[in-house]
Design a protein around this motif. Structure first.
Motif, mmCIF file in Angstrom:
data_model
loop_
_atom_site.group_PDB
_atom_site.id
_atom_site.type_symbol
_atom_site.label_atom_id
_atom_site.label_comp_id
_atom_site.label_asym_id
_atom_site.label_seq_id
_atom_site.Cartn_x
_atom_site.Cartn_y
_atom_site.Cartn_z
ATOM 1 N N LEU A 102 0.820 -1.211 0.000
ATOM 2 C CA LEU A 102 0.000 0.000 0.000
ATOM 3 C C LEU A 102 0.853 1.260 0.000
ATOM 4 C CD1 LEU A 102 -2.889 -1.048 2.410
ATOM 5 C CD2 LEU A 102 -2.980 -0.776 -0.079
ATOM 6 N N GLY A 103 2.012 1.210 0.649
ATOM 7 C CA GLY A 103 2.913 2.360 0.608
ATOM 8 C C GLY A 103 3.421 2.621 -0.799
ATOM 9 N N GLU A 115 18.180 18.605 8.247
ATOM 10 C CA GLU A 115 19.347 19.030 7.487
ATOM 11 C C GLU A 115 19.100 18.984 5.983
ATOM 12 O OE1 GLU A 115 22.710 16.750 8.658
ATOM 13 O OE2 GLU A 115 22.449 17.128 10.804
ATOM 14 N N PHE A 116 18.018 18.327 5.562
ATOM 15 C CA PHE A 116 17.717 18.196 4.136
ATOM 16 C C PHE A 116 16.772 19.318 3.705
ATOM 17 C CE2 PHE A 116 19.181 14.144 5.512
ATOM 18 C CZ PHE A 116 19.805 13.562 4.423
ATOM 19 N N GLU A 117 16.799 19.605 2.417
ATOM 20 C CA GLU A 117 15.952 20.662 1.884
ATOM 21 C C GLU A 117 14.656 20.081 1.330
ATOM 22 O OE1 GLU A 117 18.106 22.973 -0.931
ATOM 23 O OE2 GLU A 117 19.643 23.626 0.504
ATOM 24 N N PHE A 118 13.556 20.343 2.027
ATOM 25 C CA PHE A 118 12.246 19.923 1.552
ATOM 26 C C PHE A 118 11.200 20.860 2.140
ATOM 27 C CE2 PHE A 118 13.377 17.375 5.305
ATOM 28 C CZ PHE A 118 12.346 17.678 6.169
ATOM 29 N N THR A 119 10.084 20.976 1.460
ATOM 30 C CA THR A 119 9.013 21.841 1.948
ATOM 31 C C THR A 119 8.156 21.137 2.979
ATOM 32 O OG1 THR A 119 7.588 21.148 0.117
ATOM 33 C CG2 THR A 119 8.927 23.136 -0.206
ATOM 34 N N ALA A 120 8.042 19.816 2.861
ATOM 35 C CA ALA A 120 7.250 19.023 3.806
ATOM 36 C C ALA A 120 7.593 17.558 3.614
ATOM 37 C CB ALA A 120 5.754 19.242 3.584
ATOM 38 N N LEU A 121 7.211 16.756 4.595
ATOM 39 C CA LEU A 121 7.271 15.308 4.468
ATOM 40 C C LEU A 121 5.842 14.808 4.290
ATOM 41 C CD1 LEU A 121 9.815 14.368 7.298
ATOM 42 C CD2 LEU A 121 10.236 14.408 4.829
ATOM 43 N N LEU A 122 5.667 13.835 3.421
ATOM 44 C CA LEU A 122 4.347 13.273 3.173
ATOM 45 C C LEU A 122 4.309 11.822 3.645
ATOM 46 C CD1 LEU A 122 3.583 14.626 -0.417
ATOM 47 C CD2 LEU A 122 3.034 15.660 1.790
ATOM 48 N N ASP A 123 3.308 11.504 4.450
ATOM 49 C CA ASP A 123 3.106 10.153 4.967
ATOM 50 C C ASP A 123 2.362 9.342 3.908
ATOM 51 O OD1 ASP A 123 2.318 7.848 6.292
ATOM 52 O OD2 ASP A 123 1.367 8.871 7.975
ATOM 53 N N ALA A 124 3.038 8.324 3.366
ATOM 54 C CA ALA A 124 2.439 7.526 2.295
ATOM 55 C C ALA A 124 1.317 6.624 2.785
ATOM 56 C CB ALA A 124 3.515 6.681 1.608
ATOM 57 N N VAL A 178 2.396 5.900 -3.446
ATOM 58 C CA VAL A 178 3.388 6.774 -4.076
ATOM 59 C C VAL A 178 3.258 6.720 -5.590
ATOM 60 C CG1 VAL A 178 5.859 7.110 -4.475
ATOM 61 C CG2 VAL A 178 5.018 6.676 -2.164
ATOM 62 N N GLU A 179 3.165 5.525 -6.157
ATOM 63 C CA GLU A 179 3.101 5.410 -7.609
ATOM 64 C C GLU A 179 1.802 5.968 -8.170
ATOM 65 O OE1 GLU A 179 3.987 1.413 -8.778
ATOM 66 O OE2 GLU A 179 6.122 1.627 -8.289
ATOM 67 N N SER A 180 0.717 5.810 -7.441
ATOM 68 C CA SER A 180 -0.563 6.332 -7.917
ATOM 69 C C SER A 180 -0.582 7.854 -7.932
ATOM 70 C CB SER A 180 -1.706 5.809 -7.040
ATOM 71 O OG SER A 180 -1.797 4.399 -7.118
ATOM 72 N N GLU A 194 -2.182 11.260 0.750
ATOM 73 C CA GLU A 194 -3.497 11.146 0.128
ATOM 74 C C GLU A 194 -4.160 12.521 -0.041
ATOM 75 O OE1 GLU A 194 -5.796 8.625 2.633
ATOM 76 O OE2 GLU A 194 -5.744 9.975 4.351
ATOM 77 N N ASP A 195 -3.727 13.511 0.747
ATOM 78 C CA ASP A 195 -4.283 14.860 0.631
ATOM 79 C C ASP A 195 -3.488 15.736 -0.327
ATOM 80 O OD1 ASP A 195 -6.210 14.180 2.500
ATOM 81 O OD2 ASP A 195 -5.016 14.915 4.191
#
Length: 297
Positions: free
Chosen positions: A63-64, A260-269, A68-70, A291-292
């Protein structure tokens, strides 16, 4: 390969079954979900016994990947990926270190080994919330003093919550003592002492399974929740996935390292929003639900 500005995180086993069923229905047409159904001889979602860790672990993995692929396609370059417990395997696949079908076979093997170990030596896991981790350690030590056996901290999810794992009787004693202290507890839907020394008996079989799979340099940074460090060497990732069967999940430290990494947000798959909820209680970095997510355009 598309480059994105957010990272992906993957949960471990323990999502509520109704949420897993909803996700299975949502992604029913995904090829990997179809392979999952064929593997277990299932025609409908109800045919899958999600109470069996030999089933729920590969379901969580599938499901994870399907989520992501969907949403993002099968070839995306992310600034960061990592996972909680079983999610570490899913993250290694998402990072391009392991191919998706080898990852599925490892999820099946891991689930069977954990199920068999739980049958041989019944265990349990409980999340305990307190004002501080010292209170949880106080409960753990007193539980071991009155009920000998194994009881380890299997994961530190925040500065106020940890998961205890061990023999069922010792976990039950820990729950009793925690409730006497007015601490909040939640037994996880898991029948084994995962991330504890009780898993040592199946470690050789797990090592052989992981050793048989090709690991390669990935296309996205991979952060391990075993040592809270980023890794580019595929052999280092291989060894970490092997050790993860016994070692605790250092989730809070890993979130701190992620800054330490450059990202705007983390997304929970997903499935579910377990990691989103953990982030709300201990907002080290923002985590939103994949999903949002609505891609631009």
């Amino acid at each position: 390969m598309t480059a994105l500005d957010f990272g992906i995180v993957f949960p471990g086993q323990g999502t509520k079954h109704e949420l897993m069923e909803q996700a299975l229905l949502l992604h029913r047409a995904h090829p990997l979900v179809q392979q999952l159904f064929a593997t277990f001889g299932a025609l409908e979602v109800d045919d899958l016994d999600l109470h069996d860790t030999a089933v729920s672990q590969p379901v969580t993995y599938v499901l994870g990947i399907a989520a992501v692929e969907s949403k993002l396609g099968s070839e995306v370059r992310l600034p960061l990926v990592f996972g909680h417990s079983l999610g570490e395997l899913t993250a290694a696949v998402c990072a391009g270190i392991i191919d998706v079908h080898s990852g599925f076979q490892l999820a099946l093997k891991r689930g069977r080994l954990c199920r068999d170990r739980g049958v041989h030596t019944p265990g349990a896991m409980v999340a305990v919330a307190a004002a501080g981790l010292d209170e949880i350690e106080w409960v753990r030590r007193r539980a071991l003093a009155s009920t000998p056996g194994v009881l380890e901290i299997a994961g530190i999810n925040s500065g106020r919550q940890a998961v205890l794992s061990g023999d069922a009787a010792v976990v039950a004693k820990a729950v009793e003592l925690a409730e006497e202290e007015c601490l909040r507890t939640e037994l996880l839907p898991i029948s084994g002492a995962f991330h504890s020394p009780r898993m040592i008996a199946v470690l050789p079989m797990w090592r052989r399974a992981v050793a048989a799979v090709e690991f390669r340099a990935g296309h996205s940074p991979f952060l391990s929740t075993i040592d809270a460090r980023s890794h580019t060497d595929p052999e280092e990732v291989r060894e970490l996935l092997i050790r993860a069967l016994l070692m605790p999940v250092r989730w809070r430290e890993t979130l701190q390292a992620a800054r330490e990494f450059e990202f705007t947000a983390l997304l929970d798959a997903g499935p579910g929003q377990t990691l989103v909820k953990l982030a709300r209680r201990d907002p080290i970095v923002p985590i939103e639900a994949l999903e949002d997510y609505r891609p631009a355009g």
